[in-house]
Design an enzyme around this catalytic site. Structure first.
Site, PDB file in Angstrom:
ATOM      1  N   ARG A  38      46.457  29.294  55.597  1.00  0.00           N
ATOM      2  CA  ARG A  38      45.953  29.512  56.956  1.00  0.00           C
ATOM      3  C   ARG A  38      46.147  28.303  57.860  1.00  0.00           C
ATOM      4  NH1 ARG A  38      41.973  32.441  55.708  1.00  0.00           N
ATOM      5  NH2 ARG A  38      42.709  32.283  53.580  1.00  0.00           N
ATOM      6  N   THR A  39      45.904  27.104  57.366  1.00  0.00           N
ATOM      7  CA  THR A  39      46.037  25.937  58.258  1.00  0.00           C
ATOM      8  C   THR A  39      47.492  25.788  58.683  1.00  0.00           C
ATOM      9  OG1 THR A  39      44.170  24.844  57.211  1.00  0.00           O
ATOM     10  CG2 THR A  39      45.663  23.454  58.466  1.00  0.00           C
ATOM     11  N   LYS A  58      60.431  14.142  42.935  1.00  0.00           N
ATOM     12  CA  LYS A  58      61.262  13.139  42.266  1.00  0.00           C
ATOM     13  C   LYS A  58      60.682  11.741  42.422  1.00  0.00           C
ATOM     14  CE  LYS A  58      65.275  16.037  43.287  1.00  0.00           C
ATOM     15  NZ  LYS A  58      65.589  16.479  44.658  1.00  0.00           N
ATOM     16  N   ARG A  86      49.250  17.574  55.345  1.00  0.00           N
ATOM     17  CA  ARG A  86      48.183  17.802  54.375  1.00  0.00           C
ATOM     18  C   ARG A  86      48.611  17.140  53.073  1.00  0.00           C
ATOM     19  NH1 ARG A  86      44.841  23.072  53.062  1.00  0.00           N
ATOM     20  NH2 ARG A  86      44.044  22.386  55.082  1.00  0.00           N
ATOM     21  N   HIS A 127      39.338  16.574  57.879  1.00  0.00           N
ATOM     22  CA  HIS A 127      40.138  17.706  58.340  1.00  0.00           C
ATOM     23  C   HIS A 127      39.774  17.937  59.807  1.00  0.00           C
ATOM     24  CE1 HIS A 127      42.509  21.201  58.461  1.00  0.00           C
ATOM     25  NE2 HIS A 127      41.896  21.977  57.577  1.00  0.00           N
TER      26      HIS A 127
END
Ligand SMILES: [Zn+2]
Lengths: 309, 153
Positions: free
Chosen positions: A53-54, A82, A103, A131
């Site tokens: 959703r974000t 990697k 994020r 957030h």
């Protein structure tokens, strides 16, 4: 908002917040007026943790402003797997985009990223940290439903690891809000957040039980208690059960009570709350788009059609 | 007077860190990166009676002066410490430690999930707050046991 980045809610003044919320209200009222504001701009979506959703909300927001996105994709398929450092990743991506939405599972990741790039960085969740864009849409929803003055807010659930809680609590210190924190002993607010709240002169109390404060609340912000926070399934079930609300809970609250949740929920809000007037969590999720449009417009700046910053 | 006491009492050239909070002497040595391998003459007094502190620790290091970063961390471990510079057996300079506003690259964050503990090209940074230090990246606060978080190899 005179900021180059949005890293934590603590950086936002009341004026900053109100400017974004006012702008978001304008955008929501007439989205067509801003449909070309960010034409030609590209926003990089760097999600080192799964999110639907974000990520979709930011994606929608920039597209509704006429811009577009480049998506890092999942970590499994990227060079991060990697062993590339975050500092290197964002320095490369900076060359592709006009802003970065990040994020990441580690606290402080967005701050670190912002130190390595010149484009704006939006923290879309850093571990158990912050957030802040969620907070802006939370405040927008709160303002619409209950107003931000003379407000009594309950915040319940996982207050220790809940980054939406940390950001929201810090932002609420800018307003005339009393805060009641309701959680099991093991999931109380972390020391760092307590420190900030006390520094900001917050009026707050902590509780392990909702019932005593429920009748005082204008808004209850419910968050999910995650299974993985508990070593033992039984303990989880017992604790989670105590921080669940349903339609009966609403009977013991004020008539103009508002229930919010950053979503996704599991079963901390029973489905029988959904059709009630008190349930504001889907509206809250929808508000993410106009609020993020307002935010991105502020951070990316100008209406010069994307010709440089 | 035994030879041992004599050795604790005097150094020729170097630094005497006095009025160290009792129990912190070994942490002070850790801050200085002294583990005995470097060949420096080092004397330590632990739990020495002190008029000012009740008991104190004293650290004397031959042939070594301190950097500002080292003094900054010592100020957090031992706020009452004094740093005396000795030349030819004489104290030529005596300074009280002062708490800095922030410390960079000297402590590691106790929050294992902090980005500064990942393999990233940044130094740790802590703001010095009233009763401890605070990570500028993740917000973690360290009050007790700062000496347990020294960023030394
Ligand atoms: Zn940290």
């Amino acid at each position: 908002m005179r900021h180059d980045n949005l890293l934590s809610a603590g950086q936002l003044s009341r004026e900053d917040i109100e400017a974004v919320l006012d702008r978001a209200a304008e955008v929501a009222a007439d989205p067509g007026r801003v449909a070309e504001r960010q034409a030609g701009r590209l926003l990089a979506l760097c999600f080192f943790e799964p999110s639907t959703r974000t990520k979709m909300s930011f994606d929608t927001a920039i597209k509704r402003l006429g811009g577009d996105t480049v998506d890092m994709g999942t970590v499994e398929s990227s060079s991060v797997k990697k062993g590339e450092s975050l500092a290197d990743t964002v320095r490369v991506i900076e060359g592709y985009a006009d802003g970065i939405v990040l994020r990441h599972p580690s606290e402080g990741a967005a701050k670190l990223a912002s130190e390595f790039v010149d484009v704006p960085v939006v923290n879309a969740g850093d571990g158990a940290g912050q957030h802040p864009s969620q907070t802006l849409l939370d405040l927008y929803t709160m303002r619409e439903n209950a107003g931000l003055d003379d407000l009594t807010v309950g915040i319940m659930g996982d207050l220790k690891y809940g980054r939406t809680v940390h950001s929201l609590a810090e932002a609420l210190t800018n307003f005339d809000a009393r805060m009641h924190f309701v959680s099991p002993e093991s999931l109380k607010l972390p020391r760092g957040v307590q420190f900030d709240l006390h520094e900001a002169g917050a009026r707050l109390r902590e509780h392990t039980d909702l019932e005593a404060v429920l009748p005082d609340l204008d808004v209850l912000y419910v968050t999910r208690i995650q299974r993985e926070r508990f070593p033992d399934e039984n303990e989880y079930q017992q604790v989670a059960g105590e921080y669940r609300i349903d339609a009966d809970t609403l009977d013991r609250a004020r008539d103009d009570f508002t229930v919010m949740h950053p979503l996704p929920r599991v079963d901390e809000i029973a489905p029988d709350v959904d059709p009630t007037e008190q349930a504001a969590y889907f509206e809250q999720a929808h508000n993410g788009v106009p609020v993020r449009m307002a935010l991105l417009d502020e951070l990316l700046g100008g209406d010069d059609g994307g010709a440089g910053r | 007077m035994s030879e041992h006491e004599l050795r604790v009492a005097k150094i020729r050239n170097g630094t005497v860190i006095d009025h160290v909070t009792a129990g912190q002497a070994l942490n002070v040595l850790a801050v200085l990166g002294i583990d005995g391998d470097g060949g420096l003459g080092v004397s330590i007094g632990m739990n020495v009676p002190s008029d000012k502190l009740g008991t104190k620790d004293v650290v004397k290091v031959e042939g070594r002066e301190l950097s500002q970063g080292e003094v900054d961390i010592i100020s957090l471990l031992a706020p009452e410490a004094t740093v005396n510079i000795v030349r030819e057996y004489e104290v030529v300079e005596k300074n009280r430690v002062e708490r800095p506003a922030r410390v960079v690259g000297l402590l590691s964050c106790p929050n294992h999930n902090c980005i500064t503990n990942a393999d990233e090209p940044v130094d740790s940074a802590f703001a010095v707050v009233d009763d401890g230090v605070r990570c500028e990246y993740c917000g973690e606060i360290v009050r007790e046991g700062i000496g347990d978080h020294l960023a030394v190899d």
